[in-house]
Design an enzyme around this catalytic site. Structure first.
Site, mmCIF file in Angstrom:
data_model
loop_
_atom_site.group_PDB
_atom_site.id
_atom_site.type_symbol
_atom_site.label_atom_id
_atom_site.label_comp_id
_atom_site.label_asym_id
_atom_site.label_seq_id
_atom_site.Cartn_x
_atom_site.Cartn_y
_atom_site.Cartn_z
ATOM 1 C CD GLU A 185 13.557 40.173 33.254
ATOM 2 O OE1 GLU A 185 12.758 40.035 34.213
ATOM 3 O OE2 GLU A 185 14.755 39.860 33.323
ATOM 4 C CD GLU A 199 14.906 30.404 33.071
ATOM 5 O OE1 GLU A 199 16.117 30.488 33.313
ATOM 6 O OE2 GLU A 199 14.180 31.400 32.898
ATOM 7 C CE LYS A 259 14.760 33.006 37.187
ATOM 8 N NZ LYS A 259 14.144 34.230 36.647
ATOM 9 C CD GLU A 267 11.687 34.536 39.693
ATOM 10 O OE1 GLU A 267 10.687 35.185 40.066
ATOM 11 O OE2 GLU A 267 12.512 34.981 38.875
#
Ligand SMILES: *[C@@H]1O[C@H](CO)[C@@H](O)[C@H](O)[C@H]1NC(C)=O
Ligand SMILES: *[C@@H]1O[C@H](CO)[C@@H](O)[C@H](O)[C@H]1NC(C)=O
Ligand SMILES: *[C@@H]1O[C@H](CO)[C@@H](O)[C@H](O)[C@H]1NC(C)=O
Ligand SMILES: *[C@@H]1O[C@H](CO)[C@@H](O)[C@H](O)[C@H]1NC(C)=O
Length: 487
Positions: A266, A316, A319, A327
């Site tokens: 990542e 997203e 999250k 985040e």
């Protein structure tokens, strides 16, 4: 029938391509902790149109793997941390996992699975050591199951680890070694990966360094060479990424595993939710990384190509925001597959990102604060708290994309977020006496702020999705493929 031929021809072309491209190019992390996901086929088409050759998943979602079938795209499937105990504790469970989530997809649907990620950052300090003892057994059992399935040469196992599993004793890469409290477990994992010819996977986040340390030199997070370099006994480091990766290289070398391949699992930069999370920095970081990687120069300790996966593909909205409000904003694409900024992956003719096609939105409707409602109405505060608790208000707050809204704008943003997340249900805009539905776009002229309209919820509609895969022309497809490969 026509569909079948088309699928096969494009498959042939992708296969031919992937021979030249194999293992090259940037990968992406595809997470699905979102209230509204694009259909997997839409995302896979977007991946292909962007020339993305590798994806990393966090579990083994059936529909996603199905959609990745026959595309040639390399896939890393994942075992979530909460399954480590079961696959680590039982060879049967591990074999079942591999049979269902690897073998079946390879054999029946030609998914190009290349890695199994066993756990996700299982040694993170916030887990209090819960997964330390169980990670190696899980790794071992999954590898054995892959051998038993005859897949161990094609599918490698690895454990994506946070970069905090190593540290430096002298603040320079050369002082790198594994963290003392997990030294033995780390050594065993590294030894096992080395024995079975599998890579070490590490997640590296210059953004988090900047977020947690206000004195962190901003330029050192980027790749433009504007930071004053760090001098590690004569080796100069101009960016944190290289220094961090070489801290790992030193840690591996010190323990006798200097040649273990490393994957950057990542790497990325968020675009909202913090004053350092914005479009400009994200574009600068990700483009800088692309240029850095595609140059093939590598790091001072490890010259050569770097194998890396962007975090992440799409935002997203579900999250956890425990790490921070940023985040939910790591995507290079918004939730609806629209590109956030121009980014040249070196794989498209246009030299920039290709957005998702054929995206189905809900109606152009928003929920806002009633103009007649008063700011001091006692219903306002509890309504906002309720909406923000259940929807997403991470774009409000100091230094964020909607951080400059006035009080009414703030309240409307919260109401709309809740309304959209609930598929624009009328009852989701019934904050007592203070809200209303409007068809006038409330998006303010404040530069960066968006009042989104949600996409249609995606349900697995087997009928439509699978009709294409009936294979009356199975033999013809194979012949077309062979022909294309020979030509
Ligand atoms: C396959 O993976 C999915 C998604 O992670 C999981 O829910 C399921 O239990 C796995 N199947 C087996 C047989 O372990
Ligand atoms: C870790 O420990 C802290 C404090 O002891 C506790 O609050 C937290 O819930 C624990 N987390 C997990 C994942 O066990
Ligand atoms: C609704 O709002 C109006 C105007 O602000 C106010 O006069 C009225 O008392 C409110 N009604 C309720 C039930 O809160
Ligand atoms: C808007 O909301 C954010 C986050 O809840 C808050 O920090 C900010 O002060 C609010 N701004 C106004 C003008 O009310």
């Amino acid at each position: 029938m026509g569909c079948s031929i088309r699928v096969s021809i494009s498959l042939g072309i992708v296969c031919l391509f992937s021979m030249w491209w194999c293992g090259k190019g940037i990968g992406v992390n595809w997470g699905i902790q979102a209230s509204h996901q694009l259909p997997p086929e839409t995302v896979v088409r977007m991946l292909r149109e962007n020339g993305v050759q590798k994806v990393k998943l966090f579990d083994a979602d059936y529909a996603i793997l199905k959609a990745l079938g026959k595309t040639g795209i390399e896939v890393m499937v994942g075992i979530p941390n909460d399954m480590l105990a079961s696959v680590g504790g039982s060879t049967k469970a591990a074999e079942k996992w591999v049979a269902k989530n690897v073998s079946e997809h390879i054999s029946s649907n030609n998914v190009n699975i290349r890695y199994v990620a066993v756990g996700n950052e299982p040694f993170l300090e916030t887990y209090n050591g819960s997964y330390i003892q169980i990670t190696l057994p899980a790794l071992y059992n999954i590898h054995s199951a892959l051998i038993k399935a005859g897949l161990d040469s094609q599918v490698k196992v690895t454990v994506p680890l946070n970069a905090d599993v190593y540290a430096s004793s002298n603040d320079f890469p050369s002082g790198g070694d594994f963290r003392t409290d997990i030294f033995q477990p780390m050594l065993k994992i590294v030894k096992f990966l080395n024995d079975i010819n599998s890579p070490f996977t590490v997640n590296i986040y210059p953004f988090i360094s900047l977020y947690t340390d206000p004195n962190f030199p901003v330029e050192y997070a980027f790749f433009d060479g504007n930071a004053s370099p760090i001098n590690d006994g004569g080796t100069l480091y101009y960016n944190m990424f290289d220094a961090n990766l070489d801290t790992l290289t030193h840690a591996l070398q010190k323990n006798g595993f200097g040649n273990l391949p490393v994957i950057v699992g990542e790497i990325g930069w968020p675009t909202d939710g913090d004053r350092n999370a914005n479009i400009e920095y994200a574009r600068r970081f990700n483009q800088g990384l692309m240029t850095h990687i595609s140059g093939g120069v590598g790091t001072p300790m490890r010259p050569g190509p770097i194998d890396a996966y962007f975090f992440s593909l799409i935002d997203e909205d579900e999250k956890s925001i425990d790490p921070g409000n940023f985040e939910r904003h790591w995507g290079i694409f918004y939730f609806d597959g629209q590109a956030k900024y121009p980014l040249n992956l070196g794989t498209t003719n246009s030299g920039t990102l290709v957005p998702a096609k054929d995206v189905h939105y809900l109606e152009k409707k928003w929920c806002v604060m009633k103009p007649s409602a008063r700011l001091d109405d006692p219903q306002v505060q509890p309504s906002v708290s309720y909406a923000c608790g259940l929807a997403d208000c991470t774009s409000l707050g100091y230094g964020t994309s909607c951080g400059n809204l006035d009080a009414r704008g703030n309240i409307s943003y919260a109401f709309n977020s809740y309304f959209q997340k609930n598929n624009q249900l009328e009852v989701a805009c019934k904050f007592p006496n203070v809200s209303m539905i409007t068809k006038t776009d409330p998006t303010p002229t404040v530069a960066s702020c968006r009042f989104p309209v949600m996409i249609q919820p995606y349900y697995e509609s087997a009928g439509l999705r699978f009709w294409c895969e009936q294979k009356p022309l199975g033999l013809v497809s194979v012949l077309v493929l062979i022909l294309l490969t020979i030509l």
